[in-house]
Scaffold this active site. Structure first.
Site, PDB file in Angstrom:
ATOM      1  N   GLU A   1       0.840  -1.189   0.000  1.00 13.85           N
ATOM      2  CA  GLU A   1       0.000   0.000   0.000  1.00 13.85           C
ATOM      3  C   GLU A   1       0.879   1.244   0.000  1.00 13.85           C
ATOM      4  O   GLU A   1       1.799   1.356   0.807  1.00 13.85           O
ATOM      5  CB  GLU A   1      -0.900   0.041   1.232  1.00 13.85           C
ATOM      6  CG  GLU A   1      -2.027  -0.969   1.213  1.00 13.85           C
ATOM      7  CD  GLU A   1      -2.955  -0.816   2.407  1.00 13.85           C
ATOM      8  OE1 GLU A   1      -4.099  -1.288   2.300  1.00 13.85           O
ATOM      9  OE2 GLU A   1      -2.548  -0.252   3.444  1.00 13.85           O
ATOM     10  N   CYS A   2       0.609   2.164  -0.902  1.00  8.52           N
ATOM     11  CA  CYS A   2       1.288   3.455  -0.964  1.00  8.52           C
ATOM     12  C   CYS A   2       2.804   3.273  -1.008  1.00  8.52           C
ATOM     13  O   CYS A   2       3.349   2.844  -2.020  1.00  8.52           O
ATOM     14  CB  CYS A   2       0.851   4.344   0.192  1.00  8.52           C
ATOM     15  SG  CYS A   2       1.159   6.107  -0.106  1.00  8.52           S
ATOM     16  N   GLY A   3       3.521   3.533   0.075  1.00  7.80           N
ATOM     17  CA  GLY A   3       4.963   3.334   0.078  1.00  7.80           C
ATOM     18  C   GLY A   3       5.351   1.903  -0.222  1.00  7.80           C
ATOM     19  O   GLY A   3       6.358   1.633  -0.876  1.00  7.80           O
TER      20      GLY A   3
ATOM     21  N   TYR B   1       3.645  -0.063  -2.143  1.00  7.85           N
ATOM     22  CA  TYR B   1       3.406  -0.191  -3.585  1.00  7.85           C
ATOM     23  C   TYR B   1       4.615   0.305  -4.372  1.00  7.85           C
ATOM     24  O   TYR B   1       5.082  -0.351  -5.308  1.00  7.85           O
ATOM     25  CB  TYR B   1       2.158   0.622  -3.935  1.00  7.85           C
ATOM     26  CG  TYR B   1       1.730   0.631  -5.379  1.00  7.85           C
ATOM     27  CD1 TYR B   1       1.651  -0.545  -6.127  1.00  7.85           C
ATOM     28  CD2 TYR B   1       1.347   1.828  -5.991  1.00  7.85           C
ATOM     29  CE1 TYR B   1       1.217  -0.524  -7.449  1.00  7.85           C
ATOM     30  CE2 TYR B   1       0.914   1.852  -7.297  1.00  7.85           C
ATOM     31  CZ  TYR B   1       0.848   0.674  -8.023  1.00  7.85           C
ATOM     32  OH  TYR B   1       0.414   0.703  -9.330  1.00  7.85           O
TER      33      TYR B   1
ATOM     34  N   SER C   1      -1.336  -0.775  -4.566  1.00 13.29           N
ATOM     35  CA  SER C   1      -1.868   0.498  -5.070  1.00 13.29           C
ATOM     36  C   SER C   1      -1.509   1.590  -4.076  1.00 13.29           C
ATOM     37  O   SER C   1      -0.991   1.318  -2.985  1.00 13.29           O
ATOM     38  CB  SER C   1      -3.393   0.431  -5.245  1.00 13.29           C
ATOM     39  OG  SER C   1      -4.047   0.571  -3.998  1.00 13.29           O
TER      40      SER C   1
END
Length: 436
Positions: free
Chosen positions: A325-327, A329, A426
């Site tokens: 997730e985020c970082g 990803y 994502s």
């Protein structure tokens, strides 16, 4: 389950500092105080935990189902005398659709609100502001005020007189003087993380002295009321596997306690590893979770940590579910460009190039629906979450998309995230499953 909510007219009023000071001051008096943070915030809860000595949980009235909030409140109440919930932004500010505010949470739980008002540059006008906030919603109980950044005795006298004349029913619980040395350092996603502050305990003790000398703590505790919620049994997210390895350090710190508890409650075993310490995930794990955080600040270190990178690649090769997730990803992609423009090789498990060199804010609540089957759920599963980052996507290659996302106003129906075999990710931080 007695609780109260610390709120403010706007961000920057000092409610986080005041909340931390109150938590430590109450703890020092022997009160078993627990805490919560309103909304999607990964950073402030760690400060809460340091101040109270107890785990802090997020309560998000927009993204969380009532049963998820109820479960969190019941968990906080175990062994606690009082729950103090810190608000987010201004009291009535929430998602773009007008819901999910601190006021919504206070009304849902039936907890009174204590308003922290920054009175620098104003005097009697502060009472008019409090009056407006007290009358804005009839279903909300504004039960106390703490004035912050008070100038001196004359300032206190004017504020006291204005409140006594116009709002005698709302007690002033304290007048906090200006305190120049109580400053909390910040960076692009909020406060510098608690784990990075070696002098945090001394800071919290100073803050506790500041609040303890200026706030009527007995009166504060007395206004708390009980919530009446029936706990739910279903966790926010389904377990990613039976044995889940979770990255956890300064680069990957953005996890919700409710998610981890939900996985454990469903029977999953959770282990932790530190990518910054070049630790590989458990080789027997059937799922790897890379949460968000600050990999962009440690990209060079991560790129050179071969045990970590090889561990991710080995997990993908044996078809363990690897989810970022985020970082997380960005770390699963091919490369990450840092703020200085230097590119660093990442895990290479998703066809993704990201850059932090040209910052662009992506911020807001998101509704999402799964576009492919995965351990997260089947195609068509609905989610609620949020997006908060400054990174840009330089390039995305051919791969299945993970979600279709909309904002809180049901606009911007864009596809997001990537999935290649058993690897997915994502920029969306998932908070809870949803009905739509």
């Amino acid at each position: 389950m007695k609780g109260l909510v610390i709120a403010a007219p706007s961000s920057g009023s000092g409610k986080t500092l005041v909340t931390l000071a109150l938590l430590r001051a109450l703890k020092n008096r022997g009160c078993r105080v627990a805490s919560a943070k309103t909304g999607p915030d990964y950073i402030d809860p760690a400060f809460h935990s340091a101040a109270s000595g107890r785990p802090c949980r997020n309560l998000d009235p927009w993204a969380m189902r009532v049963q998820t909030i109820s479960h969190a409140v019941h968990a906080l109440a175990e062994g606690a005398d009082l729950i103090v919930a810190e608000g987010v932004m201004g009291l009535f500010d929430g998602a773009r659709d007008g819901t999910g505010s601190t006021a919504d949470l206070a009304v849902m739980l039936g907890w009174p609100v204590v308003l922290v008002v920054d009175v620098k540059g104003q005097a009697a006008s502060a009472a008019a502001m409090v009056q407006g906030f007290a009358r804005f919603r009839t279903d909300l109980r504004l039960s106390g005020v703490i004035f912050n950044r008070v100038g001196g005795k004359g300032h206190v006298d004017i504020l006291s007189q204005a409140m006594a004349e116009h709002l005698p029913e709302i007690p002033v619980l304290g007048f906090l003087p200006k305190q120049a040395d109580l400053v909390m350092p910040e960076r692009h996603l909020g406060l510098v993380q608690a784990v990075e502050n070696a002098d945090l305990d001394h800071f919290l003790e100073q803050a506790a002295e500041w609040a303890g000398a200026a706030v009527d703590l007995d009166r504060l505790v007395a206004i708390a009321t009980a919530a009446d919620l029936v706990p739910g049994n279903e966790g926010p997210l389904p377990p990613l596997g039976q044995r889940i390895a979770v990255a956890k350090d300064e680069a990957f710190a953005f996890t919700y306690q409710e998610v981890l508890d939900g996985w454990r409650q469903a029977g999953a075993e959770i282990s932790f590893f530190s990518p910054l310490a070049d630790e590989a995930p458990d080789g027997h794990a059937d799922a790897i979770y890379l949460p968000g955080g600050y990999p962009e600040l440690h990209a060079g270190c991560l790129a050179g940590n071969q045990n970590f990178m090889n561990g991710l690649q080995s997990a993908a090769a044996r078809r363990a579910f690897v989810f970022g997730e985020c970082g997380g990803y960005m770390t699963l992609g091919q490369g990450l460009v840092d703020a200085e423009g230097q590119r660093h090789e990442m895990a290479g498990l998703l066809p993704l190039e990201t850059s932090f060199q040209k910052r662009r804010l992506h911020l807001g609540y998101r509704k999402a629906v799964s576009l492919s089957d995965s351990p997260l759920g089947r195609t068509g599963q609905y989610w609620r979450g949020h997006e908060f980052h400054y990174a840009s996507i330089v390039e995305e290659g051919a791969a299945d998309r993970l979600f279709r996302m909309r904002d809180a106003l049901d606009q911007s129906g864009t596809e997001a995230g990537l999935k290649v075999n058993s690897v997915a990710g994502s920029f969306l931080h998932l908070i809870d499953r949803a009905d739509d």
